[in-house]
Motif scaffolding. Structure first.
Motif, PDB file in Angstrom:
ATOM      1  N   ILE A   1       0.880  -1.169   0.000  1.00 44.03           N
ATOM      2  CA  ILE A   1       0.000   0.000   0.000  1.00 44.03           C
ATOM      3  C   ILE A   1       0.918   1.219   0.000  1.00 44.03           C
ATOM      4  O   ILE A   1       1.539   1.533   1.005  1.00 44.03           O
ATOM      5  CB  ILE A   1      -0.902   0.033   1.250  1.00 44.03           C
ATOM      6  CG1 ILE A   1      -1.581  -1.320   1.457  1.00 44.03           C
ATOM      7  CG2 ILE A   1      -1.914   1.152   1.159  1.00 44.03           C
ATOM      8  CD1 ILE A   1      -2.221  -1.466   2.802  1.00 44.03           C
ATOM      9  N   THR A   2       1.044   1.896  -1.128  1.00 45.84           N
ATOM     10  CA  THR A   2       1.942   3.037  -1.212  1.00 45.84           C
ATOM     11  C   THR A   2       1.299   4.250  -0.561  1.00 45.84           C
ATOM     12  O   THR A   2       0.193   4.650  -0.927  1.00 45.84           O
ATOM     13  CB  THR A   2       2.289   3.349  -2.672  1.00 45.84           C
ATOM     14  OG1 THR A   2       2.879   2.179  -3.259  1.00 45.84           O
ATOM     15  CG2 THR A   2       3.266   4.499  -2.763  1.00 45.84           C
ATOM     16  N   ALA A   3       1.990   4.855   0.421  1.00 46.34           N
ATOM     17  CA  ALA A   3       1.443   5.996   1.143  1.00 46.34           C
ATOM     18  C   ALA A   3       1.937   7.317   0.572  1.00 46.34           C
ATOM     19  O   ALA A   3       1.205   8.289   0.530  1.00 46.34           O
ATOM     20  CB  ALA A   3       1.812   5.902   2.622  1.00 46.34           C
ATOM     21  N   SER A   4       3.203   7.379   0.153  1.00 40.77           N
ATOM     22  CA  SER A   4       3.744   8.609  -0.418  1.00 40.77           C
ATOM     23  C   SER A   4       4.949   8.237  -1.263  1.00 40.77           C
ATOM     24  O   SER A   4       5.249   7.062  -1.457  1.00 40.77           O
ATOM     25  CB  SER A   4       4.141   9.592   0.687  1.00 40.77           C
ATOM     26  OG  SER A   4       5.222   9.068   1.441  1.00 40.77           O
ATOM     27  N   LYS A   5       5.653   9.258  -1.746  1.00 40.09           N
ATOM     28  CA  LYS A   5       6.780   8.993  -2.641  1.00 40.09           C
ATOM     29  C   LYS A   5       7.868   8.162  -1.970  1.00 40.09           C
ATOM     30  O   LYS A   5       8.444   7.286  -2.583  1.00 40.09           O
ATOM     31  CB  LYS A   5       7.374  10.317  -3.134  1.00 40.09           C
ATOM     32  CG  LYS A   5       6.481  11.084  -4.090  1.00 40.09           C
ATOM     33  CD  LYS A   5       7.190  12.343  -4.556  1.00 40.09           C
ATOM     34  CE  LYS A   5       6.310  13.116  -5.540  1.00 40.09           C
ATOM     35  NZ  LYS A   5       6.969  14.368  -5.992  1.00 40.09           N
ATOM     36  N   ASN A   6       8.194   8.484  -0.725  1.00 38.80           N
ATOM     37  CA  ASN A   6       9.319   7.833  -0.073  1.00 38.80           C
ATOM     38  C   ASN A   6       8.894   6.868   1.031  1.00 38.80           C
ATOM     39  O   ASN A   6       9.709   6.432   1.819  1.00 38.80           O
ATOM     40  CB  ASN A   6      10.259   8.884   0.528  1.00 38.80           C
ATOM     41  CG  ASN A   6       9.622   9.620   1.692  1.00 38.80           C
ATOM     42  OD1 ASN A   6       8.577  10.224   1.543  1.00 38.80           O
ATOM     43  ND2 ASN A   6      10.238   9.559   2.853  1.00 38.80           N
ATOM     44  N   THR A   7       7.612   6.532   1.115  1.00 36.57           N
ATOM     45  CA  THR A   7       7.114   5.654   2.179  1.00 36.57           C
ATOM     46  C   THR A   7       6.195   4.605   1.581  1.00 36.57           C
ATOM     47  O   THR A   7       5.395   4.905   0.700  1.00 36.57           O
ATOM     48  CB  THR A   7       6.345   6.463   3.240  1.00 36.57           C
ATOM     49  OG1 THR A   7       7.191   7.475   3.756  1.00 36.57           O
ATOM     50  CG2 THR A   7       5.897   5.570   4.376  1.00 36.57           C
ATOM     51  N   VAL A   8       6.333   3.378   2.060  1.00 39.60           N
ATOM     52  CA  VAL A   8       5.439   2.313   1.632  1.00 39.60           C
ATOM     53  C   VAL A   8       4.969   1.559   2.870  1.00 39.60           C
ATOM     54  O   VAL A   8       5.712   1.426   3.844  1.00 39.60           O
ATOM     55  CB  VAL A   8       6.132   1.359   0.638  1.00 39.60           C
ATOM     56  CG1 VAL A   8       7.210   0.543   1.313  1.00 39.60           C
ATOM     57  CG2 VAL A   8       5.134   0.445  -0.040  1.00 39.60           C
ATOM     58  N   THR A   9       3.724   1.114   2.843  1.00 37.76           N
ATOM     59  CA  THR A   9       3.138   0.396   3.972  1.00 37.76           C
ATOM     60  C   THR A   9       2.563  -0.921   3.485  1.00 37.76           C
ATOM     61  O   THR A   9       1.976  -0.986   2.411  1.00 37.76           O
ATOM     62  CB  THR A   9       2.030   1.234   4.639  1.00 37.76           C
ATOM     63  OG1 THR A   9       2.585   2.472   5.089  1.00 37.76           O
ATOM     64  CG2 THR A   9       1.437   0.500   5.836  1.00 37.76           C
ATOM     65  N   PHE A  10       2.765  -1.972   4.261  1.00 39.92           N
ATOM     66  CA  PHE A  10       2.132  -3.252   3.966  1.00 39.92           C
ATOM     67  C   PHE A  10       1.653  -3.864   5.268  1.00 39.92           C
ATOM     68  O   PHE A  10       2.063  -3.456   6.351  1.00 39.92           O
ATOM     69  CB  PHE A  10       3.092  -4.203   3.233  1.00 39.92           C
ATOM     70  CG  PHE A  10       4.339  -4.548   3.995  1.00 39.92           C
ATOM     71  CD1 PHE A  10       4.375  -5.646   4.849  1.00 39.92           C
ATOM     72  CD2 PHE A  10       5.487  -3.790   3.861  1.00 39.92           C
ATOM     73  CE1 PHE A  10       5.522  -5.971   5.541  1.00 39.92           C
ATOM     74  CE2 PHE A  10       6.643  -4.104   4.550  1.00 39.92           C
ATOM     75  CZ  PHE A  10       6.655  -5.199   5.398  1.00 39.92           C
ATOM     76  N   ARG A  11       0.761  -4.833   5.162  1.00 38.17           N
ATOM     77  CA  ARG A  11       0.192  -5.485   6.345  1.00 38.17           C
ATOM     78  C   ARG A  11       0.598  -6.955   6.370  1.00 38.17           C
ATOM     79  O   ARG A  11       0.646  -7.612   5.340  1.00 38.17           O
ATOM     80  CB  ARG A  11      -1.342  -5.378   6.337  1.00 38.17           C
ATOM     81  CG  ARG A  11      -1.852  -3.954   6.514  1.00 38.17           C
ATOM     82  CD  ARG A  11      -3.362  -3.952   6.715  1.00 38.17           C
ATOM     83  NE  ARG A  11      -3.871  -2.597   6.916  1.00 38.17           N
ATOM     84  CZ  ARG A  11      -4.334  -1.833   5.961  1.00 38.17           C
ATOM     85  NH1 ARG A  11      -4.355  -2.285   4.707  1.00 38.17           N
ATOM     86  NH2 ARG A  11      -4.780  -0.618   6.208  1.00 38.17           N
ATOM     87  N   THR A  12       0.865  -7.456   7.568  1.00 42.28           N
ATOM     88  CA  THR A  12       1.209  -8.863   7.741  1.00 42.28           C
ATOM     89  C   THR A  12       0.805  -9.289   9.147  1.00 42.28           C
ATOM     90  O   THR A  12       0.404  -8.462   9.963  1.00 42.28           O
ATOM     91  CB  THR A  12       2.719  -9.092   7.515  1.00 42.28           C
ATOM     92  OG1 THR A  12       2.993 -10.499   7.578  1.00 42.28           O
ATOM     93  CG2 THR A  12       3.553  -8.373   8.565  1.00 42.28           C
ATOM     94  N   GLN A  13       0.905 -10.577   9.418  1.00 43.56           N
ATOM     95  CA  GLN A  13       0.547 -11.103  10.729  1.00 43.56           C
ATOM     96  C   GLN A  13       1.654 -10.809  11.734  1.00 43.56           C
ATOM     97  O   GLN A  13       2.835 -10.918  11.423  1.00 43.56           O
ATOM     98  CB  GLN A  13       0.330 -12.620  10.657  1.00 43.56           C
ATOM     99  CG  GLN A  13      -0.750 -13.066   9.699  1.00 43.56           C
ATOM    100  CD  GLN A  13      -2.140 -12.769  10.213  1.00 43.56           C
ATOM    101  OE1 GLN A  13      -2.301 -12.339  11.343  1.00 43.56           O
ATOM    102  NE2 GLN A  13      -3.142 -12.981   9.393  1.00 43.56           N
ATOM    103  N   PRO A  14       1.301 -10.413  12.976  1.00 41.66           N
ATOM    104  CA  PRO A  14       2.326 -10.245  14.007  1.00 41.66           C
ATOM    105  C   PRO A  14       3.117 -11.529  14.203  1.00 41.66           C
ATOM    106  O   PRO A  14       2.579 -12.639  14.099  1.00 41.66           O
ATOM    107  CB  PRO A  14       1.509  -9.888  15.256  1.00 41.66           C
ATOM    108  CG  PRO A  14       0.225  -9.331  14.735  1.00 41.66           C
ATOM    109  CD  PRO A  14      -0.060 -10.089  13.463  1.00 41.66           C
TER     110      PRO A  14
END
Length: 443
Positions: free
Chosen positions: A161-174
């Motif tokens: 999930i791209t949040a901005s130009k220099n930041t990316v976010t993804f989800r996973t299990q703890p």
């Protein structure tokens, strides 16, 4: 037997005894190590095993199919043993192998206790945010980057999930172990492995590659037939990292300057009044000048009408975008008002109306999960068609997530030309096959 013969035999026996002792005192070069993984009840667990040498950094993998794994390891070395299973927490243990001279002592047994994961940790996902910066200046990296993430515990690719130009976010299990590789234009690749926690904020400093400096190219638009310069046009240049390249107008009208990296691919879109749109991968010649020939658009003749048939023309308002209600019984709904440029996955603005309707349905039905499926005709390289269809589906997914829809509710797939709805025997049928569909997965 003479005295000389007795002395000779005694010398032979003495030498044999000395050599035997020396052989017995030679150190053993390898240990036989048996590794077992057990749960709290003492039951064997078929975990996946990784053994890493502390001195060389090299790893070897194995599977505890019956809960036990035997391997030969170098004596006098230190190893890290890691066991993974989707139902248990990751276990690590350090193994130090000494130096022994008795082969009977060169055996080791390692027991790993596997603790079950908590049920809430198996169902609840945690967000991991990765920030990319220039390792020299410390500033956010805005040149564009490509990141691939894999859940090592499950052996699956993780959607970003791209949040901005220099930041990316993804989800996973703890507690799941993940790995990602970052590649950026002009920087050395970066590889990172870790275990997801409830709070994750990772900063990745990238190092620039030595000797990698962009080249300046001049883009000149010319008429294909007359070679006359076209002085006014709308030009878009996008890198493989989905970053727009800044174009500067040269002193001479009809020429644009662009700083490009020869190791990066780019796609070009040009629109000029009176000419057909141009969309293609940007060719890079040996010289600094790139000529882009434009073909004039065909003029559509207007048939003359008898004077008595001339009527006042009224502008026709465009039909409003529509989208039927998505249900589980609906096999696939074609997004017939979503448009892309030819051989491109650049979404055209007139597509937004129907995509906004799709976003509204998803907001009003928060449990609805869908698939965005891209399709092409059979013209061209099947591999390029596959990539084009997947990128078009990805772009639509990004548009919906930008409207506030959770990425976990959308799956995107590219099917290329594998699922035609009509024979590819005419331009009209090929147009039908070039489509994007939405399918209901669950609700």
């Amino acid at each position: 037997m003479s005295t000389r013969q007795r002395l000779f035999l005694l010398n032979i026996l003495f030498l044999a005894l000395c050599f035997g002792r020396a052989a017995a005192q030679s150190p053993v070069t390898e240990f036989v190590v048996q590794i077992q993984a057990k749960n709290a009840q003492g039951e064997l667990v078929p975990a996946t095993l990784t053994i890493t040498s502390e001195s060389t950094g090299l790893s070897q993998k194995g599977t505890l199919r019956n809960g036990s794994y035997t391997v030969s390891l170098k004596a006098g070395a230190t190893y890290e043993i890691e066991a993974n299973h989707e139902e248990y927490r990751t276990v690590r243990k350090k193994l130090v192998l000494g130096v022994v001279r008795d082969p009977a002592l060169a055996r080791e047994t390692v027991e790993l206790t596997m603790l079950p994961r908590q049920p809430r940790q198996e169902t609840a996902q945690t967000a991991v945010t990765v920030r990319i910066i220039d390792g020299t200046s410390g500033r956010p990296l805005n040149e564009g980057f490509d990141i691939r993430v894999e859940d090592l515990t499950r052996g699956q690719t993780i959607q970003l999930i791209t949040a901005s130009k220099n930041t990316v976010t993804f989800r996973t299990q703890p507690l799941h172990r993940f790995r990602f590789v970052v590649k950026a234009n002009g920087f050395q690749p970066y590889r990172y492995e870790s275990e997801a926690r409830m709070r994750n904020d990772i900063i990745i400093p990238l190092r620039r590659e030595a000797g990698r400096t962009p080249k300046t190219y001049t883009l000149r638009l010319v008429d294909e037939a007359s070679q006359a310069r076209i002085r006014t046009a709308d030009i878009q240049l996008i890198s493989q990292y989905e970053q727009a390249v800044e174009l500067k107008q040269d002193r001479d009208p009809g020429e644009w300057l662009a700083a490009l990296d020869d190791s990066t691919s780019y796609r070009l879109t040009v629109r000029a009044t009176g000419y057909e749109p141009l969309a293609l991968p940007l060719p890079r010649p040996a010289g600094p000048l790139i000529l882009l020939p434009m073909r004039k658009a065909a003029e559509t003749p207007v048939p003359a009408k008898p004077e008595e048939q001339v009527v006042t023309a009224r502008p026709i308002a465009p039909a409003p975008a529509t989208l039927p209600e998505l249900t589980a019984r609906t096999r696939a709904t074609t997004l017939d008002n979503v448009f892309f440029d030819q051989s491109s996955y650049q979404l055209r603005p007139e597509s937004h109306a129907q995509l906004d309707l799709l976003a509204d349905q998803l907001k009003n039905r928060p449990t609805l999960r869908i698939e965005i499926a891209g399709h092409t005709d059979n013209v061209g390289d099947p591999r390029l068609n596959q990539a084009l269809s997947e990128n078009r589906a990805r772009v639509i997914t990004n548009y919906l997530t930008g409207k506030g829809i959770e990425a976990g509710r959308i799956r995107f797939r590219g099917y290329g030309s594998q699922q035609p709805v009509a024979p590819n025997d005419s331009e009209e049928n090929k147009r039908k096959n070039r489509r994007v569909e939405v399918r209901v997965l669950s609700e």
